[in-house]
Design a protein around this motif. Structure first.
Motif, PDB file in Angstrom:
ATOM      1  N   SER A 262      13.536 -65.078 -30.829  1.00  0.00           N
ATOM      2  CA  SER A 262      13.688 -66.311 -31.643  1.00  0.00           C
ATOM      3  C   SER A 262      14.856 -66.149 -32.568  1.00  0.00           C
ATOM      4  CB  SER A 262      12.531 -66.576 -32.601  1.00  0.00           C
ATOM      5  OG  SER A 262      12.172 -65.430 -33.590  1.00  0.00           O
ATOM      6  N   GLN A 263      15.077 -64.749 -32.993  1.00  0.00           N
ATOM      7  CA  GLN A 263      16.381 -64.323 -33.465  1.00  0.00           C
ATOM      8  C   GLN A 263      17.487 -64.587 -32.754  1.00  0.00           C
ATOM      9  OE1 GLN A 263      16.003 -60.422 -35.503  1.00  0.00           O
ATOM     10  NE2 GLN A 263      14.407 -60.898 -36.891  1.00  0.00           N
ATOM     11  N   HIS A 264      17.408 -63.949 -31.601  1.00  0.00           N
ATOM     12  CA  HIS A 264      18.578 -64.184 -30.506  1.00  0.00           C
ATOM     13  C   HIS A 264      18.723 -65.606 -30.350  1.00  0.00           C
ATOM     14  CE1 HIS A 264      20.062 -62.373 -26.823  1.00  0.00           C
ATOM     15  NE2 HIS A 264      21.098 -63.276 -27.104  1.00  0.00           N
TER      16      HIS A 264
ATOM     17  N   ALA B 130      14.040 -67.341 -41.224  1.00  0.00           N
ATOM     18  CA  ALA B 130      14.420 -66.732 -40.052  1.00  0.00           C
ATOM     19  C   ALA B 130      15.652 -65.998 -39.951  1.00  0.00           C
ATOM     20  CB  ALA B 130      14.307 -67.633 -38.774  1.00  0.00           C
ATOM     21  N   LYS B 131      15.757 -64.851 -39.244  1.00  0.00           N
ATOM     22  CA  LYS B 131      17.043 -64.215 -39.207  1.00  0.00           C
ATOM     23  C   LYS B 131      17.868 -64.840 -38.183  1.00  0.00           C
ATOM     24  CE  LYS B 131      16.063 -59.463 -41.225  1.00  0.00           C
ATOM     25  NZ  LYS B 131      14.782 -59.156 -41.309  1.00  0.00           N
ATOM     26  N   TYR B 132      19.112 -64.507 -38.074  1.00  0.00           N
ATOM     27  CA  TYR B 132      19.859 -64.503 -37.040  1.00  0.00           C
ATOM     28  C   TYR B 132      21.175 -63.593 -37.261  1.00  0.00           C
ATOM     29  CZ  TYR B 132      22.551 -67.134 -40.345  1.00  0.00           C
ATOM     30  OH  TYR B 132      23.400 -67.518 -41.551  1.00  0.00           O
TER      31      TYR B 132
ATOM     32  N   GLN C  59      17.582 -45.632 -39.384  1.00  0.00           N
ATOM     33  CA  GLN C  59      17.162 -46.687 -40.307  1.00  0.00           C
ATOM     34  C   GLN C  59      16.443 -47.886 -39.510  1.00  0.00           C
ATOM     35  OE1 GLN C  59      19.759 -47.571 -43.620  1.00  0.00           O
ATOM     36  NE2 GLN C  59      20.789 -45.482 -43.251  1.00  0.00           N
ATOM     37  N   SER C  60      16.355 -47.864 -38.346  1.00  0.00           N
ATOM     38  CA  SER C  60      15.743 -48.846 -37.436  1.00  0.00           C
ATOM     39  C   SER C  60      14.477 -48.806 -37.257  1.00  0.00           C
ATOM     40  CB  SER C  60      16.781 -48.841 -36.075  1.00  0.00           C
ATOM     41  OG  SER C  60      15.997 -49.678 -35.204  1.00  0.00           O
ATOM     42  N   PRO C  61      13.671 -49.633 -37.880  1.00  0.00           N
ATOM     43  CA  PRO C  61      12.075 -49.504 -37.882  1.00  0.00           C
ATOM     44  C   PRO C  61      11.669 -49.975 -36.677  1.00  0.00           C
ATOM     45  CG  PRO C  61      12.936 -51.259 -39.290  1.00  0.00           C
ATOM     46  CD  PRO C  61      13.999 -50.627 -38.914  1.00  0.00           C
TER      47      PRO C  61
HETATM   48  N1  ACO Z   1      21.962 -59.262 -37.842  1.00  0.00           N
HETATM   49  C1  ACO Z   1      20.774 -59.426 -38.370  1.00  0.00           C
HETATM   50  N2  ACO Z   1      19.759 -59.049 -38.210  1.00  0.00           N
HETATM   51  C2  ACO Z   1      19.886 -57.783 -37.744  1.00  0.00           C
HETATM   52  C3  ACO Z   1      21.154 -57.033 -37.232  1.00  0.00           C
HETATM   53  C4  ACO Z   1      22.149 -58.013 -37.067  1.00  0.00           C
HETATM   54  N3  ACO Z   1      23.068 -57.568 -36.841  1.00  0.00           N
HETATM   55  N4  ACO Z   1      20.587 -55.887 -36.771  1.00  0.00           N
HETATM   56  C5  ACO Z   1      19.350 -55.770 -37.059  1.00  0.00           C
HETATM   57  N5  ACO Z   1      18.898 -56.867 -37.710  1.00  0.00           N
HETATM   58  C6  ACO Z   1      17.597 -56.928 -38.379  1.00  0.00           C
HETATM   59  C7  ACO Z   1      16.476 -56.827 -37.334  1.00  0.00           C
HETATM   60  O1  ACO Z   1      16.307 -58.007 -36.586  1.00  0.00           O
HETATM   61  C8  ACO Z   1      15.434 -56.237 -37.890  1.00  0.00           C
HETATM   62  O2  ACO Z   1      14.702 -57.375 -38.899  1.00  0.00           O
HETATM   63  P1  ACO Z   1      13.254 -57.794 -38.679  1.00  0.00           P
HETATM   64  O3  ACO Z   1      12.373 -56.464 -38.365  1.00  0.00           O
HETATM   65  O4  ACO Z   1      12.825 -58.385 -40.133  1.00  0.00           O
HETATM   66  O5  ACO Z   1      13.305 -58.658 -37.653  1.00  0.00           O
HETATM   67  C9  ACO Z   1      16.009 -55.320 -39.077  1.00  0.00           C
HETATM   68  O6  ACO Z   1      17.260 -55.714 -39.144  1.00  0.00           O
HETATM   69  C10 ACO Z   1      15.801 -53.783 -38.631  1.00  0.00           C
HETATM   70  O7  ACO Z   1      16.748 -53.631 -37.331  1.00  0.00           O
HETATM   71  P2  ACO Z   1      16.010 -52.993 -36.097  1.00  0.00           P
HETATM   72  O8  ACO Z   1      14.587 -52.210 -36.341  1.00  0.00           O
HETATM   73  O9  ACO Z   1      17.246 -52.380 -35.292  1.00  0.00           O
HETATM   74  O10 ACO Z   1      15.659 -54.407 -35.101  1.00  0.00           O
HETATM   75  P3  ACO Z   1      15.610 -54.289 -33.540  1.00  0.00           P
HETATM   76  O11 ACO Z   1      14.983 -53.407 -32.998  1.00  0.00           O
HETATM   77  O12 ACO Z   1      15.135 -55.917 -33.233  1.00  0.00           O
HETATM   78  O13 ACO Z   1      17.247 -54.244 -33.032  1.00  0.00           O
HETATM   79  C11 ACO Z   1      18.930 -55.845 -32.492  1.00  0.00           C
HETATM   80  C12 ACO Z   1      18.119 -55.221 -33.575  1.00  0.00           C
HETATM   81  C13 ACO Z   1      19.728 -54.712 -31.757  1.00  0.00           C
HETATM   82  C14 ACO Z   1      19.906 -57.179 -32.797  1.00  0.00           C
HETATM   83  C15 ACO Z   1      18.041 -56.423 -31.397  1.00  0.00           C
HETATM   84  O14 ACO Z   1      17.089 -57.156 -32.024  1.00  0.00           O
HETATM   85  C16 ACO Z   1      18.655 -57.213 -30.292  1.00  0.00           C
HETATM   86  O15 ACO Z   1      18.875 -56.549 -29.289  1.00  0.00           O
HETATM   87  N6  ACO Z   1      18.609 -58.404 -30.263  1.00  0.00           N
HETATM   88  C17 ACO Z   1      18.788 -59.418 -29.312  1.00  0.00           C
HETATM   89  C18 ACO Z   1      20.326 -59.597 -29.088  1.00  0.00           C
HETATM   90  C19 ACO Z   1      20.639 -60.590 -30.195  1.00  0.00           C
HETATM   91  O16 ACO Z   1      20.082 -61.024 -30.940  1.00  0.00           O
HETATM   92  N7  ACO Z   1      21.982 -60.841 -30.201  1.00  0.00           N
HETATM   93  C20 ACO Z   1      22.377 -61.814 -31.263  1.00  0.00           C
HETATM   94  C21 ACO Z   1      23.872 -61.743 -31.557  1.00  0.00           C
HETATM   95  S1  ACO Z   1      25.092 -61.551 -30.155  1.00  0.00           S
HETATM   96  C22 ACO Z   1      24.872 -63.342 -29.571  1.00  0.00           C
HETATM   97  O17 ACO Z   1      24.040 -63.751 -29.416  1.00  0.00           O
HETATM   98  C23 ACO Z   1      26.032 -63.952 -29.472  1.00  0.00           C
END
Ligand code: ACO
Length: 311
Positions: free
Chosen positions: A38-40, A104-106, A203-205
């Motif tokens: 959903s964030q994606h 929601a995050k994005y 720091q990545s939970p």
């Molecule tokens: N922007 C916003 N939030 C972020 C970002 C960022 N750049 N990086 C990490 N976060 C958030 C995570 O969503 C997580 O939040 P939550 O636990 O409340 O959901 C928190 O920070 C901690 O980060 P991680 O533990 O490292 O989270 P995760 O394992 O999900 O890794 C990542 C983050 C790499 C972004 C992963 O979710 C992912 O690969 N997502 C799919 C790709 C995506 O979303 N791309 C979007 C941008 S590119 C595009 O779409 C054009």
């Protein structure tokens, strides 16, 4: 041989095959997928705004047509991804409401402004480049609908990245003012694009569990390194400077050395305090409200069709 649903799930993960919507899955696996997908999806939808800003002002008809196609692709990516999240039981309306309510995050990257045309080049080259590095491994994510959506998305992202590179290349071959504009955009987007990969590994939970479940295949820092190693030769080809005086290849560690990323800025943006957070959410809410009549009309049409087929 009889096995429990838990064992069957573990077998699918161990065998590197795909979990499908009807398969049993642990609640935590479902939840983390809903969170990430959903964030994606939201990132794709909010990501239409910074570039949508330039459609009316693109410097030529050709540039305008390309930019419109790209922004439409992003809408499409958002839709595939919302559909993938829906297969996990998350209603689309709720995802949209959470986004509009600021729950929601994005991606952090879309909270930065796009003041010049060169920003279209820098977004394509850096932001879509980072997206590809992050998303190619997601084509092998263990959840089937997500992995399959990523295959299409990555093909389109490669085109987006090439078009960004080409915009910057044209500017770099132009006048001094155009070269300065291109370099300024690279200076502004470089660090935020590195932040797209998320916090440092320690720091990545979510990373450890997501990697065990084969949703993520590489850690945040590994992907960041890959991205930088892709950028360095491309920056040279373009003739732009990456704004980090400490960036250099370290043959001993087999990695690029680089300056510390400003994680305070990253966490500020995540907390809603980036330069454009409020504006992005406002525009999304307004678009949703002004589209209410379309949703009502579609629902009414569907209701009448259903009545007709009952008769
Ligand atoms: N922007 C916003 N939030 C972020 C970002 C960022 N750049 N990086 C990490 N976060 C958030 C995570 O969503 C997580 O939040 P939550 O636990 O409340 O959901 C928190 O920070 C901690 O980060 P991680 O533990 O490292 O989270 P995760 O394992 O999900 O890794 C990542 C983050 C790499 C972004 C992963 O979710 C992912 O690969 N997502 C799919 C790709 C995506 O979303 N791309 C979007 C941008 S590119 C595009 O779409 C054009």
């Amino acid at each position: 041989t009889s096995s429990t649903p838990e064992e069957r799930f573990e077998q699918i993960i161990a065998a590197d095959s795909r979990v499908e919507p009807r398969d049993w899955m642990p609640e935590a696996y479902r939840k983390t997928l809903i969170r990430q997908i959903s964030q994606h999806a939201h990132s794709e939808i909010i990501g239409m705004q910074p570039e949508g800003n330039w459609i009316t002002r693109a410097p030529s008809l050709k540039r305008k047509a390309i930019l419109m196609a790209k922004v439409q692709d992003e809408a499409g990516h958002g839709l595939y991804l919302y559909s993938a999240a829906q297969t996990l039981g998350m209603p689309r309306e709720q995802m949209t409401q959470d986004l509009i309510d600021g729950k929601a995050k994005y991606s952090s990257i879309f909270n930065y402004p796009t003041p010049t045309w060169a920003d279209m080049g820098a977004i394509g080259w850096l932001v879509d480049g980072a997206a590809i590095c992050n998303q190619v491994p997601l084509c092998r994510a263990s959840y089937g609908p997500y992995a399959r959506a990523m295959v299409r998305i990555c093909k389109e992202e490669s085109f987006h990245q090439r078009q960004g590179f080409e915009i910057l290349l044209s500017l770099m071959q132009g006048t001094d003012a155009q070269r300065r504009m291109a370099q300024d955009a690279v200076d502004r987007w470089y660090w935020p694009s590195l932040m797209m990969f998320g916090p440092p590994d320690e720091q990545s939970p979510n990373s450890a569990q997501s990697m065990a479940w084969k949703i993520k295949r590489f850690s945040n820092d590994e992907l960041r390194q890959r991205f930088v190693s892709m950028l360095v030769p491309q920056a040279e080809a373009l003739g732009v400077t990456l704004p980090d005086p400490n960036l250099r290849w370290n043959a001993e560690t087999g990695r690029y050395d680089m300056s510390e990323i400003d994680w305070t800025e990253f966490f500020d943006v995540l907390a809603g305090r980036g330069p454009m957070n409020a504006e992005r959410r406002r525009a999304r809410r307004e678009a949703h409200e002004s589209g209410a009549w379309v949703r009502e009309a579609a629902a009414e049409y569907a209701r009448k069709q259903a009545l007709r087929s009952e008769r």
